[in-house]
Design an enzyme around this catalytic site. Structure first.
Site, mmCIF file in Angstrom:
data_model
loop_
_atom_site.group_PDB
_atom_site.id
_atom_site.type_symbol
_atom_site.label_atom_id
_atom_site.label_comp_id
_atom_site.label_asym_id
_atom_site.label_seq_id
_atom_site.Cartn_x
_atom_site.Cartn_y
_atom_site.Cartn_z
ATOM 1 N N THR A 1 0.848 -1.105 -0.028
ATOM 2 C CA THR A 1 0.098 -0.135 0.206
ATOM 3 C C THR A 1 0.774 1.276 -0.019
ATOM 4 O O THR A 1 2.007 1.295 0.545
ATOM 5 C CB THR A 1 -0.928 -0.142 1.303
ATOM 6 O OG1 THR A 1 -1.335 1.410 1.382
ATOM 7 C CG2 THR A 1 -0.342 -0.334 2.618
ATOM 8 N N LYS B 1 1.821 -3.562 7.431
ATOM 9 C CA LYS B 1 1.858 -3.820 5.801
ATOM 10 C C LYS B 1 3.367 -3.954 5.639
ATOM 11 O O LYS B 1 3.902 -4.418 4.571
ATOM 12 C CB LYS B 1 1.095 -2.658 5.326
ATOM 13 C CG LYS B 1 -0.370 -3.119 5.030
ATOM 14 C CD LYS B 1 -0.825 -4.252 4.171
ATOM 15 C CE LYS B 1 -2.319 -4.172 3.886
ATOM 16 N NZ LYS B 1 -2.561 -5.439 2.840
HETATM 17 P P1 NAP Z 1 -11.771 -4.512 1.799
HETATM 18 O O1 NAP Z 1 -12.738 -4.324 1.105
HETATM 19 O O2 NAP Z 1 -11.435 -4.051 3.128
HETATM 20 O O3 NAP Z 1 -11.425 -6.121 2.099
HETATM 21 C C1 NAP Z 1 -10.575 -6.767 2.861
HETATM 22 C C2 NAP Z 1 -10.815 -8.386 2.623
HETATM 23 O O4 NAP Z 1 -10.050 -8.905 3.748
HETATM 24 C C3 NAP Z 1 -12.453 -8.865 3.045
HETATM 25 O O5 NAP Z 1 -12.547 -9.842 2.150
HETATM 26 C C4 NAP Z 1 -12.328 -9.301 4.297
HETATM 27 O O6 NAP Z 1 -13.376 -10.122 4.590
HETATM 28 C C5 NAP Z 1 -11.120 -9.985 4.468
HETATM 29 N N1 NAP Z 1 -10.620 -10.229 5.655
HETATM 30 C C6 NAP Z 1 -10.323 -9.435 6.793
HETATM 31 N N2 NAP Z 1 -9.933 -9.908 7.739
HETATM 32 C C7 NAP Z 1 -9.614 -11.312 7.446
HETATM 33 C C8 NAP Z 1 -9.058 -12.556 8.131
HETATM 34 N N3 NAP Z 1 -8.618 -12.343 9.322
HETATM 35 N N4 NAP Z 1 -8.940 -13.687 7.394
HETATM 36 C C9 NAP Z 1 -9.432 -13.639 6.152
HETATM 37 N N5 NAP Z 1 -9.829 -12.563 5.341
HETATM 38 C C10 NAP Z 1 -10.109 -11.456 6.081
HETATM 39 O O7 NAP Z 1 -10.132 -4.069 1.265
HETATM 40 P P2 NAP Z 1 -9.836 -3.850 -0.162
HETATM 41 O O8 NAP Z 1 -10.028 -2.180 -0.393
HETATM 42 O O9 NAP Z 1 -10.421 -4.656 -1.391
HETATM 43 O O10 NAP Z 1 -8.251 -3.950 -0.412
HETATM 44 C C11 NAP Z 1 -7.662 -5.162 -0.777
HETATM 45 C C12 NAP Z 1 -6.299 -5.152 -0.224
HETATM 46 O O11 NAP Z 1 -5.668 -4.273 -0.839
HETATM 47 C C13 NAP Z 1 -6.156 -5.089 1.301
HETATM 48 O O12 NAP Z 1 -4.981 -5.948 1.947
HETATM 49 C C14 NAP Z 1 -5.875 -3.657 1.495
HETATM 50 O O13 NAP Z 1 -5.106 -3.388 2.747
HETATM 51 C C15 NAP Z 1 -4.799 -3.403 0.458
HETATM 52 N N6 NAP Z 1 -4.868 -2.119 -0.080
HETATM 53 C C16 NAP Z 1 -6.167 -1.253 -0.534
HETATM 54 C C17 NAP Z 1 -6.171 -0.231 -1.229
HETATM 55 C C18 NAP Z 1 -7.332 0.549 -1.398
HETATM 56 O O14 NAP Z 1 -7.333 1.850 -1.843
HETATM 57 N N7 NAP Z 1 -8.544 -0.193 -1.674
HETATM 58 C C19 NAP Z 1 -4.651 0.414 -1.437
HETATM 59 C C20 NAP Z 1 -3.811 -0.240 -0.985
HETATM 60 C C21 NAP Z 1 -3.756 -1.630 -0.540
HETATM 61 P P3 NAP Z 1 -14.870 -9.964 5.236
HETATM 62 O O15 NAP Z 1 -15.692 -9.330 4.211
HETATM 63 O O16 NAP Z 1 -15.318 -11.021 5.904
HETATM 64 O O17 NAP Z 1 -14.506 -8.453 6.224
HETATM 65 O O1 G4F Z 2 -10.700 6.654 2.814
HETATM 66 P P1 G4F Z 2 -9.563 6.483 3.714
HETATM 67 O O2 G4F Z 2 -10.312 5.845 5.217
HETATM 68 O O3 G4F Z 2 -8.466 5.772 3.473
HETATM 69 P P2 G4F Z 2 -6.931 5.931 3.603
HETATM 70 O O4 G4F Z 2 -6.792 5.985 5.251
HETATM 71 O O5 G4F Z 2 -6.056 6.557 2.729
HETATM 72 O O6 G4F Z 2 -6.663 4.139 3.394
HETATM 73 C C1 G4F Z 2 -6.964 3.401 2.089
HETATM 74 O O7 G4F Z 2 -6.190 3.513 1.322
HETATM 75 C C2 G4F Z 2 -4.906 2.993 1.574
HETATM 76 C C3 G4F Z 2 -3.905 3.241 0.474
HETATM 77 O O8 G4F Z 2 -3.296 4.394 0.408
HETATM 78 C C4 G4F Z 2 -5.074 1.504 1.775
HETATM 79 F F1 G4F Z 2 -3.900 0.852 2.035
HETATM 80 C C5 G4F Z 2 -5.895 1.321 2.831
HETATM 81 O O9 G4F Z 2 -6.380 -0.197 3.313
HETATM 82 C C6 G4F Z 2 -7.396 2.169 2.612
HETATM 83 O O10 G4F Z 2 -7.936 1.406 1.599
HETATM 84 O O11 G4F Z 2 -9.107 8.141 4.164
HETATM 85 C C7 G4F Z 2 -8.659 8.789 3.329
HETATM 86 C C8 G4F Z 2 -8.222 10.139 3.834
HETATM 87 C C9 G4F Z 2 -7.747 10.149 5.212
HETATM 88 O O12 G4F Z 2 -6.601 11.203 5.136
HETATM 89 C C10 G4F Z 2 -8.446 10.387 6.344
HETATM 90 O O13 G4F Z 2 -8.108 11.126 7.311
HETATM 91 O O14 G4F Z 2 -9.630 10.719 4.063
HETATM 92 C C11 G4F Z 2 -9.523 11.455 5.352
HETATM 93 N N1 G4F Z 2 -10.958 11.699 6.082
HETATM 94 C C12 G4F Z 2 -11.493 12.667 6.244
HETATM 95 N N2 G4F Z 2 -12.811 12.482 6.956
HETATM 96 C C13 G4F Z 2 -11.767 10.392 6.298
HETATM 97 C C14 G4F Z 2 -12.848 10.980 6.829
HETATM 98 N N3 G4F Z 2 -11.676 9.102 6.096
HETATM 99 C C15 G4F Z 2 -12.553 8.441 6.563
HETATM 100 N N4 G4F Z 2 -12.393 7.137 6.322
HETATM 101 N N5 G4F Z 2 -13.708 8.847 7.017
HETATM 102 C C16 G4F Z 2 -13.908 10.444 7.124
HETATM 103 O O15 G4F Z 2 -14.967 10.490 7.904
#
Ligand code: NAP
Ligand code: G4F
Length: 353
Positions: free
Chosen positions: A132, A160
């Protein structure tokens, strides 16, 4: 037929990746965990069994905190590819449950790599780790690339970081085809409602249909590089199809503030936000009606924030020929349209009561 194991199958990325892998003719083992209420909402349409194009979907139960369940799945399916997407992925929540976050996000990756090693799959199984942009944290340079030093700012990012280096170590020590995708924020209509983009599009649609009065937000001034999840799962796939394993940044190269994201979403629904006040007293007011639509709430701030993320995906573009297809505005359109439809259904159901 190649077998791909996807952990985190029920999450945003998992739901897109399973569809992608099925379209590529794979047998897909979708790892789901036991929870007390259904976690299948994003993939209810994906039925197990042989699909129309000859690909196959299998659901298997396992948990990243439970080695025996993972060993059983690896033993049964001996996957050609593993995409490790499972995580406690909420950065703010990681401050509340730091040990659990480490168990899943750090040790979970180690457990999977150990399955590959202990079952003699090091020459066979390719491994993708969902790393990430949070690793860059208190950023040391702008934009951030594969060579930018890491400076994590949350228990999530620190967990991570462990998984990142474990992936590199298992590649170097045991010759496993293991890759880190260092992905910047990617969103979609399937994004969890706890993340800021979806929280905004969902709330704006509810306000539009009169089901909610206002939206409570945290830090509006942090900046993110937001892309569309569909493009990013294509990149994950490309990493594991390449000739050699490596680590890649996937990013749009554009960054916007949370405030800008809010303004654009509300503008698409014909609101015109004006900001008044400062800090936790700041409010977003609709110029036309004078109504307060956005308020600030201290509970959404983090003990340490990542203020600025913007990625440089040149390496993925040059080596993998990866290019995102969606624009920033296209992403917002997709999310707003989806949430308007969803909320319209909700409203109709409520009106019938
Ligand atoms: P997400 O929607 O939160 O999905 C997370 C998944 O992990 C869900 O299927 C969840 O299952 C499963 N999980 C959580 N705890 C677990 C456990 N103990 N054992 C098995 N499965 C478990 O995340 P996402 O946005 O798809 O992201 C996918 C991956 O990319 C994550 O590793 C995240 O940290 C990483 N990532 C995301 C972003 C982003 O912007 N989306 C960016 C960089 C990296 P449940 O449905 O049962 O909760
Ligand atoms: O949407 P966020 O919660 O995403 P964040 O923290 O950037 O993390 C996500 O992206 C990462 C990749 O860079 C992943 F690794 C991670 O698993 C996840 O998918 O928050 C984005 C920004 C932050 O700066 C937060 O402080 O939005 C700001 N924010 C402001 N108000 C808020 C809020 N975030 C959330 N969730 N809720 C608010 O009300």
């Amino acid at each position: 037929m190649k077998t791909s194991l996807v952990t985190g199958a029920t999450g945003q990325d998992g739901s897109y990746l399973i569809r992608k892998l099925l379209s590529e003719g794979r047998r897909v083992c979708a790892l789901t965990r036991r929870v007390s209420t259904s976690n299948m909402a994003r993939i209810t349409d994906l039925k197990p069994g042989v699909q129309e194009n000859g690909s196959e979907l299998v659901y298997c139960v396992g948990d990243l905190t439970d080695s025996p369940s993972l060993m059983r799945v690896f033993d049964e399916y001996a996957p050609d590819e593993v995409y490790n997407l499972a995580a406690q992925s909420d950065v703010r929540v990681s401050f509340d449950v730091p040990e659990y976050t480490g168990e899943v996000d750090a040790l979970g990756a180690l457990r999977l790599l150990e399955c590959i090693r202990q079952l003699g799959l090091t020459k066979k199984t390719r491994f993708y780790q969902a790393s990430t942009s949070e690793l860059f944290g208190a950023v040391r340079e702008k934009p951030q690339s594969e060579t930018t030093p890491f400076a994590p700012r949350s228990p999530y990012a620190i967990a991570k970081l462990y998984a990142y280096w474990t992936t590199v170590n298992y590649r170097e020590a045991y010759g496993i085809f293991a890759c880190n995708g260092i992905l910047f924020n990617h969103e979609s209509p399937y994004r969890g409602e706890n993340f800021v983009t979806r929280k905004i599009t969902r709330a704006a649609a509810r306000i539009y249909y009169g089901l909610q009065e206002k939206l409570r937000m945290g830090n509006l001034d942090s900046r993110r590089d937001w892309g569309h999840a569909q493009d990013y799962v294509d990149g994950m796939f490309l990493m594991l199809q390449h000739d050699y394993p490596d680590d890649y940044v996937l990013a749009s190269g554009e960054q916007h503030s949370v405030r800008e994201f809010l303004e654009i979403v509300f503008r698409k629904l014909d609101y015109d936000l004006e900001w008044q006040g400062h800090g936790v007293d700041e409010k977003g007011i609709d110029r036309r009606t004078g109504k307060t639509l956005v308020e600030i709430a201290a509970e959404f701030f983090r003990p340490t924030e990542v203020d600025y993320l913007c990625g440089d995906a040149t390496k993925a573009r040059k080596i993998l020929n990866w290019r995102p297809k969606h624009s920033f505005d296209g992403l917002i359109e997709d999310m707003v349209r989806h949430d308007l439809e969803l909320t319209q259904h909700e409203k109709k159901a409520l009106d019938k009561l």
